[in-house]
Design a protein around this motif. Structure first.
Motif, PDB file in Angstrom:
ATOM      1  N   GLU A  32       0.820  -1.210   0.000  1.00  0.00           N
ATOM      2  CA  GLU A  32       0.000   0.000   0.000  1.00  0.00           C
ATOM      3  C   GLU A  32       0.856   1.262   0.000  1.00  0.00           C
ATOM      4  O   GLU A  32       0.498   2.272  -0.617  1.00  0.00           O
ATOM      5  CB  GLU A  32      -0.947   0.001   1.207  1.00  0.00           C
ATOM      6  N   ASN A  33       2.002   1.219   0.654  1.00  0.00           N
ATOM      7  CA  ASN A  33       2.898   2.380   0.662  1.00  0.00           C
ATOM      8  C   ASN A  33       3.417   2.686  -0.737  1.00  0.00           C
ATOM      9  O   ASN A  33       3.556   3.840  -1.135  1.00  0.00           O
ATOM     10  CB  ASN A  33       4.068   2.143   1.620  1.00  0.00           C
ATOM     11  N   VAL A  34       3.693   1.642  -1.508  1.00  0.00           N
ATOM     12  CA  VAL A  34       4.154   1.815  -2.887  1.00  0.00           C
ATOM     13  C   VAL A  34       3.037   2.404  -3.742  1.00  0.00           C
ATOM     14  O   VAL A  34       3.249   3.328  -4.533  1.00  0.00           O
ATOM     15  CB  VAL A  34       4.634   0.472  -3.462  1.00  0.00           C
ATOM     16  N   ARG A  35       1.829   1.874  -3.575  1.00  0.00           N
ATOM     17  CA  ARG A  35       0.671   2.387  -4.323  1.00  0.00           C
ATOM     18  C   ARG A  35       0.445   3.868  -4.044  1.00  0.00           C
ATOM     19  O   ARG A  35       0.220   4.666  -4.970  1.00  0.00           O
ATOM     20  CB  ARG A  35      -0.575   1.590  -3.912  1.00  0.00           C
ATOM     21  N   ASP A  36       0.532   4.257  -2.773  1.00  0.00           N
ATOM     22  CA  ASP A  36       0.253   5.649  -2.408  1.00  0.00           C
ATOM     23  C   ASP A  36       1.291   6.604  -2.985  1.00  0.00           C
ATOM     24  O   ASP A  36       0.965   7.736  -3.364  1.00  0.00           O
ATOM     25  CB  ASP A  36       0.203   5.780  -0.885  1.00  0.00           C
ATOM     26  N   VAL A  37       2.541   6.184  -3.046  1.00  0.00           N
ATOM     27  CA  VAL A  37       3.604   7.040  -3.567  1.00  0.00           C
ATOM     28  C   VAL A  37       3.578   7.113  -5.092  1.00  0.00           C
ATOM     29  O   VAL A  37       3.759   8.186  -5.679  1.00  0.00           O
ATOM     30  CB  VAL A  37       4.982   6.521  -3.082  1.00  0.00           C
ATOM     31  N   MET A  38       3.306   5.992  -5.742  1.00  0.00           N
ATOM     32  CA  MET A  38       3.419   5.943  -7.197  1.00  0.00           C
ATOM     33  C   MET A  38       2.171   6.399  -7.929  1.00  0.00           C
ATOM     34  O   MET A  38       2.243   6.775  -9.111  1.00  0.00           O
ATOM     35  CB  MET A  38       3.800   4.524  -7.634  1.00  0.00           C
ATOM     36  N   GLY A  39       1.033   6.365  -7.277  1.00  0.00           N
ATOM     37  CA  GLY A  39      -0.185   6.822  -7.931  1.00  0.00           C
ATOM     38  C   GLY A  39      -0.474   6.051  -9.214  1.00  0.00           C
ATOM     39  O   GLY A  39      -0.534   4.819  -9.207  1.00  0.00           O
ATOM     40  N   PRO A  40      -0.617   6.752 -10.350  1.00  0.00           N
ATOM     41  CA  PRO A  40      -0.938   6.061 -11.608  1.00  0.00           C
ATOM     42  C   PRO A  40       0.179   5.165 -12.129  1.00  0.00           C
ATOM     43  O   PRO A  40      -0.043   4.370 -13.042  1.00  0.00           O
ATOM     44  CB  PRO A  40      -1.223   7.207 -12.581  1.00  0.00           C
ATOM     45  N   ARG A  41       1.377   5.282 -11.551  1.00  0.00           N
ATOM     46  CA  ARG A  41       2.472   4.389 -11.959  1.00  0.00           C
ATOM     47  C   ARG A  41       2.389   3.034 -11.249  1.00  0.00           C
ATOM     48  O   ARG A  41       3.201   2.149 -11.517  1.00  0.00           O
ATOM     49  CB  ARG A  41       3.825   5.042 -11.678  1.00  0.00           C
ATOM     50  N   PHE A  42       1.420   2.878 -10.354  1.00  0.00           N
ATOM     51  CA  PHE A  42       1.142   1.602  -9.700  1.00  0.00           C
ATOM     52  C   PHE A  42      -0.105   1.018 -10.360  1.00  0.00           C
ATOM     53  O   PHE A  42      -1.194   1.607 -10.304  1.00  0.00           O
ATOM     54  CB  PHE A  42       0.916   1.801  -8.204  1.00  0.00           C
ATOM     55  N   ILE A  43       0.056  -0.139 -10.995  1.00  0.00           N
ATOM     56  CA  ILE A  43      -1.022  -0.718 -11.795  1.00  0.00           C
ATOM     57  C   ILE A  43      -1.346  -2.115 -11.288  1.00  0.00           C
ATOM     58  O   ILE A  43      -0.441  -2.935 -11.101  1.00  0.00           O
ATOM     59  CB  ILE A  43      -0.622  -0.793 -13.281  1.00  0.00           C
ATOM     60  N   ASN A  44      -2.617  -2.391 -11.084  1.00  0.00           N
ATOM     61  CA  ASN A  44      -3.056  -3.746 -10.759  1.00  0.00           C
ATOM     62  C   ASN A  44      -3.561  -4.379 -12.044  1.00  0.00           C
ATOM     63  O   ASN A  44      -4.625  -4.023 -12.554  1.00  0.00           O
ATOM     64  CB  ASN A  44      -4.160  -3.725  -9.695  1.00  0.00           C
ATOM     65  N   ALA A  45      -2.794  -5.328 -12.563  1.00  0.00           N
ATOM     66  CA  ALA A  45      -3.147  -5.969 -13.828  1.00  0.00           C
ATOM     67  C   ALA A  45      -4.181  -7.064 -13.653  1.00  0.00           C
ATOM     68  O   ALA A  45      -4.654  -7.638 -14.644  1.00  0.00           O
ATOM     69  CB  ALA A  45      -1.893  -6.557 -14.471  1.00  0.00           C
ATOM     70  N   GLY A  46      -4.523  -7.383 -12.395  1.00  0.00           N
ATOM     71  CA  GLY A  46      -5.456  -8.479 -12.156  1.00  0.00           C
ATOM     72  C   GLY A  46      -4.768  -9.822 -12.331  1.00  0.00           C
ATOM     73  O   GLY A  46      -3.546  -9.917 -12.491  1.00  0.00           O
ATOM     74  N   VAL A  47      -5.571 -10.870 -12.311  1.00  0.00           N
ATOM     75  CA  VAL A  47      -5.034 -12.222 -12.481  1.00  0.00           C
ATOM     76  C   VAL A  47      -4.826 -12.452 -13.974  1.00  0.00           C
ATOM     77  O   VAL A  47      -5.589 -13.163 -14.640  1.00  0.00           O
ATOM     78  CB  VAL A  47      -5.975 -13.268 -11.859  1.00  0.00           C
ATOM     79  N   ALA A  48      -3.803 -11.818 -14.511  1.00  0.00           N
ATOM     80  CA  ALA A  48      -3.532 -11.846 -15.951  1.00  0.00           C
ATOM     81  C   ALA A  48      -2.038 -11.638 -16.148  1.00  0.00           C
ATOM     82  O   ALA A  48      -1.600 -10.633 -16.707  1.00  0.00           O
ATOM     83  CB  ALA A  48      -4.334 -10.768 -16.664  1.00  0.00           C
ATOM     84  N   GLU A  49      -1.261 -12.598 -15.682  1.00  0.00           N
ATOM     85  CA  GLU A  49       0.195 -12.427 -15.645  1.00  0.00           C
ATOM     86  C   GLU A  49       0.815 -12.275 -17.027  1.00  0.00           C
ATOM     87  O   GLU A  49       1.755 -11.502 -17.205  1.00  0.00           O
ATOM     88  CB  GLU A  49       0.837 -13.599 -14.909  1.00  0.00           C
ATOM     89  N   GLN A  50       0.306 -13.025 -18.010  1.00  0.00           N
ATOM     90  CA  GLN A  50       0.861 -12.900 -19.361  1.00  0.00           C
ATOM     91  C   GLN A  50       0.673 -11.485 -19.890  1.00  0.00           C
ATOM     92  O   GLN A  50       1.594 -10.876 -20.460  1.00  0.00           O
ATOM     93  CB  GLN A  50       0.199 -13.906 -20.315  1.00  0.00           C
ATOM     94  N   ASN A  51      -0.520 -10.960 -19.685  1.00  0.00           N
ATOM     95  CA  ASN A  51      -0.791  -9.595 -20.121  1.00  0.00           C
ATOM     96  C   ASN A  51       0.058  -8.592 -19.348  1.00  0.00           C
ATOM     97  O   ASN A  51       0.546  -7.604 -19.908  1.00  0.00           O
ATOM     98  CB  ASN A  51      -2.275  -9.280 -19.936  1.00  0.00           C
ATOM     99  N   MET A  52       0.253  -8.854 -18.057  1.00  0.00           N
ATOM    100  CA  MET A  52       1.062  -7.974 -17.218  1.00  0.00           C
ATOM    101  C   MET A  52       2.463  -7.809 -17.801  1.00  0.00           C
ATOM    102  O   MET A  52       2.986  -6.685 -17.895  1.00  0.00           O
ATOM    103  CB  MET A  52       1.149  -8.545 -15.798  1.00  0.00           C
ATOM    104  N   VAL A  53       3.100  -8.912 -18.195  1.00  0.00           N
ATOM    105  CA  VAL A  53       4.458  -8.850 -18.727  1.00  0.00           C
ATOM    106  C   VAL A  53       4.471  -8.236 -20.121  1.00  0.00           C
ATOM    107  O   VAL A  53       5.392  -7.481 -20.479  1.00  0.00           O
ATOM    108  CB  VAL A  53       5.102 -10.249 -18.714  1.00  0.00           C
TER     109      VAL A  53
END
Length: 305
Positions: A32-53
């Protein structure tokens, strides 16, 4: 190590706006600390690891440095093709981060274990894998990954602090010394704590073995270590990873190429699931002979052979 990891990411993200962090729907109560600092640069890709990479590769191509985070088996096995083709072959700064390497997720079973991950990744083009044994190594490792800007994999686990006086030599660290060693132990990752426990429980053993940890695969093995290890005549390699493609196999090639020979060369590695059952991490370590008691017995055998 997850706490140390999130702390260094938070700091680096404040200093470098080119850093992006993508999670595969994991990291709650840790990032959560990373999310709060990075804002839009913190992305939750969901359960979609291939797409994430794949997304990470596209962003890296445009100049970003991208961390892709999940538990180790999901970060490695589900998106191996995308990491190979999209990231490694183009030498892009995408960093896979797998939490709970080896048997770290214990009773959750084989789907949540990563005991072949280093074999899968360390042979890919342009990639370097990082396997810290101690929690306080994580900060320097992450800083180095970002500075090098090449494909990388960071395998996190649960490790203590580095023993005092540890010395870096190539991709290895000497963490315990003896005046006249009769053998050498090389450990990969947090299982090094079991090695140190085995030596601390026996005054005789503790005074006769040098202990090293390996931080990277493929290993960078300096000539001085080849000579030092070969002079003791006994080498024990301990890793929470299958033997094929692991530290012992990769290390043995480098040692042979440099003319080293040993009276005893023993490899302790993950044995999978011998009885078909699941338990906590310590249970699987005992099943594979990676526990302190078996390590102690193997070292005692060196002294009698």
């Amino acid at each position: 190590m997850r706490k140390e990891f999130s702390a260094v990411i938070e700091r680096l993200a404040k200093e470098d706006e080119s850093l992006v962090f993508i999670t595969g729907d994991l990291g709650y109560n840790a990032l959560e600390n990373v999310r709060d600092v990075m804002g839009p640069r913190f992305i939750n890709a969901g359960v979609a690891e291939q797409n994430m990479v794949g997304v990470a590769a596209g962003m890296a191509y445009k100049g970003y440095k991208v961390f892709c985070y999940s538990i180790a088996p999901f970060a490695v096995y589900r998106c191996l093709e995308q990491f190979r083709n999209d990231v490694c072959l183009h030498n892009l700064p995408v960093f896979l981060v797998g939490n709970g390497g080896g048997y770290g997720y214990g009773i959750m079973g084989s789907t949540h274990h990563a005991i072949e991950d280093l074999a899968c990744l360390s042979g890919l083009q342009n990639v370097k894998t990082w396997i810290p044994a101690f929690a306080d190594e994580v900060e320097t490792v992450v800083e180095t990954m970002v500075a090098e800007g090449r494909p990388a994999y960071l395998r996190l686990g649960a490790g203590p602090k580095t023993p005092e006086g540890a010395q870096a030599i190539g991709s290895f660290r000497k963490v315990r010394s003896s005046e006249a060693p009769k053998g050498t132990v090389v450990a990969l990752g947090p299982v090094a704590a079991n090695v140190l426990k085995a030596l601390e429980s026996s005054e005789q053993l503790g005074s006769q073995f040098d202990v090293y940890t390996a931080l990277n695969l493929p290993p960078d093995l300096p000539t001085e270590l080849v000579q030092q290890w070969g002079s003791t005549g006994n080498l024990l390699v301990v890793e929470e990873h299958v033997s094929i493609g692991g530290l012992a196999q990769q290390l043995s090639v480098r040692l042979l190429e440099n003319g080293a020979s040993f009276r005893n060369f023993t490899s302790l590695a993950a044995q999978g699931y011998p009885d078909g059952l699941y338990g906590d991490q310590s249970y699987h370590q005992r099943q594979s002979g990676l526990d302190a008691a078996n390590i102690q017995a193997r070292l005692e055998a060196f002294l009698t052979n």
